[in-house]
Design an enzyme around this catalytic site. Sequence first.
Site, PDB file in Angstrom:
ATOM      1  N   LYS A  95      22.577 -13.008  28.897  1.00  0.00           N
ATOM      2  CA  LYS A  95      23.307 -12.223  29.896  1.00  0.00           C
ATOM      3  C   LYS A  95      22.347 -11.282  30.634  1.00  0.00           C
ATOM      4  CE  LYS A  95      25.323  -8.261  29.434  1.00  0.00           C
ATOM      5  NZ  LYS A  95      26.128  -7.106  29.042  1.00  0.00           N
ATOM      6  N   ASP A 128      29.207 -12.240  31.437  1.00  0.00           N
ATOM      7  CA  ASP A 128      29.563 -11.209  30.467  1.00  0.00           C
ATOM      8  C   ASP A 128      31.015 -11.431  30.067  1.00  0.00           C
ATOM      9  OD1 ASP A 128      31.097 -10.381  32.554  1.00  0.00           O
ATOM     10  OD2 ASP A 128      30.581  -8.265  32.370  1.00  0.00           O
TER      11      ASP A 128
END
Length: 212
Positions: free
Chosen positions: A118, A137
């Site tokens: 991420k 996310d």
Amino acid sequence: MRALAKAITGLELPAVEKISNEQAEDPFQILIATLLSARTQDATTHAASTRLFRAARTPRTMARLTVKQIERLIYPVSFYRTKARHVQACCEMLVSRFNGRVPRTMEELVMLPGVGRKTANLVLILGFGSPDNICVDTHVHRISNRLGWVATASPDATEQALYRATSRRWWPSINLYLVTWGQNVCRPVYPRCGDCVIRRECPRIGVRRSSR
Ligand code: SF4
């Protein structure tokens, strides 16, 4: 995506986007702000990042701070002790292994302490302008599944499924659009489906209750 692009105009930007805009897309500050942002309110992340960057703006100067000093500067972000250790170790590795620069590849970025896909994807998109990455996310994972774009159980699986399910031209924008939408409308609990500009296209998979 076009409807979302219009709809998010004027809404509060996610903290890391704000920092990226304020800091001329500096990859180092994007990296550190993203490390601080996990499970933390945007306003807290923004304030903590600003305090930390006031004390040290580069990997070399930040590596000279002690973990305790970093803890004090970033408190009250969640898990501030662990994050302070990661920030310090990350800066040390940037100096010792990458000559004080943030690396530009996924393989190198995920070697850094505390950095997963991420964070690495967000650094590549915002810091290096990569058109080839999607940053997933919790908001992107949740909304992509509600919309039926993917049917996945984890953010990593969502990332891979989104590369197949979406047009390449939107990849760098998916995070900004869906995170902003997730913070304002398609919230984790009681999404505001009645106010949602894409409700006609959305099968609302897994949504049991919504609010206006
Ligand atoms: S209609 Fe509801 S579930 Fe679908 S994207 Fe909009 S807020 Fe989210």
